[in-house]
Design a protein around this motif. Sequence first.
Motif, mmCIF file in Angstrom:
data_model
loop_
_atom_site.group_PDB
_atom_site.id
_atom_site.type_symbol
_atom_site.label_atom_id
_atom_site.label_comp_id
_atom_site.label_asym_id
_atom_site.label_seq_id
_atom_site.Cartn_x
_atom_site.Cartn_y
_atom_site.Cartn_z
ATOM 1 N N ARG A 287 0.822 -1.217 0.000
ATOM 2 C CA ARG A 287 0.000 0.000 0.000
ATOM 3 C C ARG A 287 0.855 1.265 0.000
ATOM 4 O O ARG A 287 0.361 2.356 0.260
ATOM 5 C CB ARG A 287 -0.935 0.000 1.200
ATOM 6 N N GLY A 288 2.144 1.078 -0.242
ATOM 7 C CA GLY A 288 3.021 2.247 -0.339
ATOM 8 C C GLY A 288 3.568 2.752 0.975
ATOM 9 O O GLY A 288 4.253 3.781 1.013
ATOM 10 N N LEU A 289 3.293 2.042 2.075
ATOM 11 C CA LEU A 289 3.790 2.483 3.383
ATOM 12 C C LEU A 289 5.160 1.852 3.629
ATOM 13 O O LEU A 289 5.283 0.735 4.122
ATOM 14 C CB LEU A 289 2.808 2.096 4.492
ATOM 15 N N THR A 290 6.196 2.575 3.261
ATOM 16 C CA THR A 290 7.576 2.131 3.473
ATOM 17 C C THR A 290 8.104 2.772 4.759
ATOM 18 O O THR A 290 7.447 3.610 5.377
ATOM 19 C CB THR A 290 8.452 2.569 2.297
ATOM 20 N N PHE A 291 9.327 2.392 5.132
ATOM 21 C CA PHE A 291 9.956 3.006 6.302
ATOM 22 C C PHE A 291 10.073 4.519 6.107
ATOM 23 O O PHE A 291 9.793 5.296 7.020
ATOM 24 C CB PHE A 291 11.338 2.402 6.552
ATOM 25 N N ALA A 292 10.499 4.942 4.901
ATOM 26 C CA ALA A 292 10.705 6.368 4.652
ATOM 27 C C ALA A 292 9.391 7.139 4.745
ATOM 28 O O ALA A 292 9.308 8.188 5.398
ATOM 29 C CB ALA A 292 11.353 6.573 3.288
ATOM 30 N N MET A 293 8.329 6.619 4.090
ATOM 31 C CA MET A 293 7.041 7.311 4.126
ATOM 32 C C MET A 293 6.477 7.338 5.545
ATOM 33 O O MET A 293 6.001 8.374 6.023
ATOM 34 C CB MET A 293 6.038 6.635 3.199
ATOM 35 N N GLY A 294 6.523 6.198 6.231
ATOM 36 C CA GLY A 294 6.010 6.137 7.593
ATOM 37 C C GLY A 294 6.747 7.082 8.524
ATOM 38 O O GLY A 294 6.135 7.766 9.354
ATOM 39 N N LEU A 295 8.074 7.156 8.370
ATOM 40 C CA LEU A 295 8.882 8.024 9.219
ATOM 41 C C LEU A 295 8.532 9.492 8.989
ATOM 42 O O LEU A 295 8.457 10.290 9.922
ATOM 43 C CB LEU A 295 10.365 7.767 8.950
ATOM 44 N N ARG A 296 8.278 9.845 7.713
ATOM 45 C CA ARG A 296 7.889 11.215 7.399
ATOM 46 C C ARG A 296 6.606 11.612 8.131
ATOM 47 O O ARG A 296 6.483 12.695 8.682
ATOM 48 C CB ARG A 296 7.683 11.341 5.883
ATOM 49 N N HIS A 297 5.631 10.689 8.123
ATOM 50 C CA HIS A 297 4.351 10.982 8.760
ATOM 51 C C HIS A 297 4.444 10.917 10.287
ATOM 52 O O HIS A 297 3.722 11.630 10.985
ATOM 53 C CB HIS A 297 3.276 10.025 8.236
ATOM 54 N N ILE A 298 5.317 10.046 10.797
ATOM 55 C CA ILE A 298 5.521 9.970 12.253
ATOM 56 C C ILE A 298 5.974 11.326 12.800
ATOM 57 O O ILE A 298 5.537 11.767 13.865
ATOM 58 C CB ILE A 298 6.555 8.867 12.594
ATOM 59 N N LEU A 299 6.825 12.026 12.051
ATOM 60 C CA LEU A 299 7.351 13.308 12.510
ATOM 61 C C LEU A 299 6.244 14.352 12.670
ATOM 62 O O LEU A 299 6.392 15.317 13.414
ATOM 63 C CB LEU A 299 8.428 13.815 11.542
ATOM 64 N N ARG A 300 5.128 14.154 11.966
ATOM 65 C CA ARG A 300 3.999 15.076 12.098
ATOM 66 C C ARG A 300 3.140 14.767 13.325
ATOM 67 O O ARG A 300 2.194 15.481 13.614
ATOM 68 C CB ARG A 300 3.127 15.013 10.836
ATOM 69 N N GLN A 301 3.461 13.663 14.024
ATOM 70 C CA GLN A 301 2.687 13.260 15.200
ATOM 71 C C GLN A 301 3.278 13.819 16.500
ATOM 72 O O GLN A 301 2.849 13.444 17.585
ATOM 73 C CB GLN A 301 2.661 11.725 15.282
ATOM 74 N N ASP A 302 4.260 14.678 16.383
ATOM 75 C CA ASP A 302 4.901 15.311 17.540
ATOM 76 C C ASP A 302 5.459 14.277 18.530
ATOM 77 O O ASP A 302 5.172 14.314 19.722
ATOM 78 C CB ASP A 302 3.904 16.235 18.257
ATOM 79 N N PRO A 303 6.295 13.331 18.030
ATOM 80 C CA PRO A 303 6.873 12.335 18.952
ATOM 81 C C PRO A 303 8.107 12.888 19.666
ATOM 82 O O PRO A 303 8.744 13.832 19.198
ATOM 83 C CB PRO A 303 7.269 11.200 18.010
ATOM 84 N N ASP A 304 8.421 12.289 20.797
ATOM 85 C CA ASP A 304 9.686 12.589 21.487
ATOM 86 C C ASP A 304 10.740 11.548 21.124
ATOM 87 O O ASP A 304 11.918 11.861 20.959
ATOM 88 C CB ASP A 304 9.476 12.588 23.005
#
Length: 572
Positions: free
Chosen positions: A374-391
Amino acid sequence: MNYQRKKRLGRLLCEKLYLDESGLNIALEEQKVQHERLGQILLRLGYVTQPQLNEALALQVGIEKIDLADISIGPEIITLVPAELVSKHSILPLRHENGRLAVAMTDPFKPQVIEDLRLVTGSPVRRYYAEPVQMEDSIMKFYGSNVARMLDNLVPIEQRPEAEMDMDNGDYSPARLSELAREPSLVNLVNLIILEAIEARASDIHIEPFEHQVKIKYRIDGILMEKAPSSKHLQAAIISRIKIMADMNIAERFVPQDGHIEFAGKNGRVDIRVSTVPTVFGESVELRLLDRTVSLIGLAELGMNAKSLEGFDQCLHKNNGIVLVTGPTGCGKTTTLYAALKKIYSPAVKMITIEDPVEYQLEGINQMPVNPKRGLTFAMGLRHILRQDPDIIMVGEIRDRETANIAIRAALTGHLVFSTLHTNDAPGAITRLIDMGVEPFLLASSLEAVLAQRLVRTICSNCKESYKPDETLLKSLNGSVDIKPYTEFYHGVGCNECMQSGMKGRTGIFEMLRITTTLRDLIAARPTTEQIIRAAPADHISMEHDGIAKVLEGITTPEEVLRVAKSIGEEE
């Protein structure tokens, strides 16, 4: 009357020396307040174990105790009860007695198990109590090798009158394969293969087709152990059965496939990742067993020496930066990262992971599985994770330049990032990332530590004894560490506990590389691996040295460390 009966249970436990008078009196006083069964109170207080309570209860109600040490059971009795039922409920069919099936049980007070036995066998059941240790040995004796018996006894498929062949390619039609894979004998066989692997603490099952037979192997403590091979005629049915369980396409035999099985093991759910690839003689199948009932180990239990553990722990409490764990597939990198995340978890901190797949679910941590279809690779997922305000972020693996760059930029912008990398040793991780295209000055600014690791088997504690290793081995070790002449070495001679291997369980050997100011300056100048090793801090210890330290502590053997050290050398 009821009080007297409960008092007798306590008296029985005291007579068998499982409980003392003071403990019994405390439990009886507790019972007056809580109005619970005495046995449950004793269990809750930790005064007796469940097997001790079961034995006393069996004695109280007149269930006879049976000694399984020298018992013999006919094959006609063994085939009555499926292996998965035997293993799941810790029971053993013994014989027929006056129209009843005599069954040994470690817990004879489960009515549902007795009802299941009656439905499966068509016979009423007479219960006997057996000690758990004897039961475990007897199940292994009579059912552990039952895979071989079933393989020998199954009727060759090609001799059955109903076997239909696909005349176009000389193989079974998909409809016939589906039918064969659902036969009770095949279902029991595949279930038994999986159960036997779980009981043996295997991490993987390999089913490999060759010209005249199908080999079945279990990977136990990192070593492949070959079991009874299957006849070639069962190959298609066994593989089709696994494909049905994993919701895969049984008609497709010439393209690799991936699937997933949720299997009910003895102690709970076991997740199984299934992979098939076509070979010259048919499809090769690999099953990776992930036992959800096994609790994750803590950071201090991984096997790190005190200095490495202290250095790694310091990195876990930094506000930002990237920490890498390196090594080949199956060396425990994910286990190390999970232990790290568990240690630093706090409700005040947002933690997100992206993994392929999510192997264990961590309480309070958001975990995202990759989904390449479905196109969810490590790179794409990591990009979106950064928008979730993680520590804190964990990236399951850095596989490409894009993922590496995003992870490093995340570390530079105030996030603590953990990830894994496939490299030979700790210094090699730095050169690998630079080769991927990461800017050296960015890597120098963000990298905090690299932990390289391997797993070595540990000596079985049940059959451990001192011995004198081969002189060549000692010379090899002396080349790395000065070993005194009077040093005592240990190995396992082999027993039932370790399946005669002398080794049981594994521990890690580690190489911890802290990134100092000197190393940061060096990394910015694109160093070689040798330059990094020479500039490493004084507390830097190679994996080989860490392994030798574990040999001197009596944890593992020289042969085991040299086996792993040789594989490290070959990767270079």
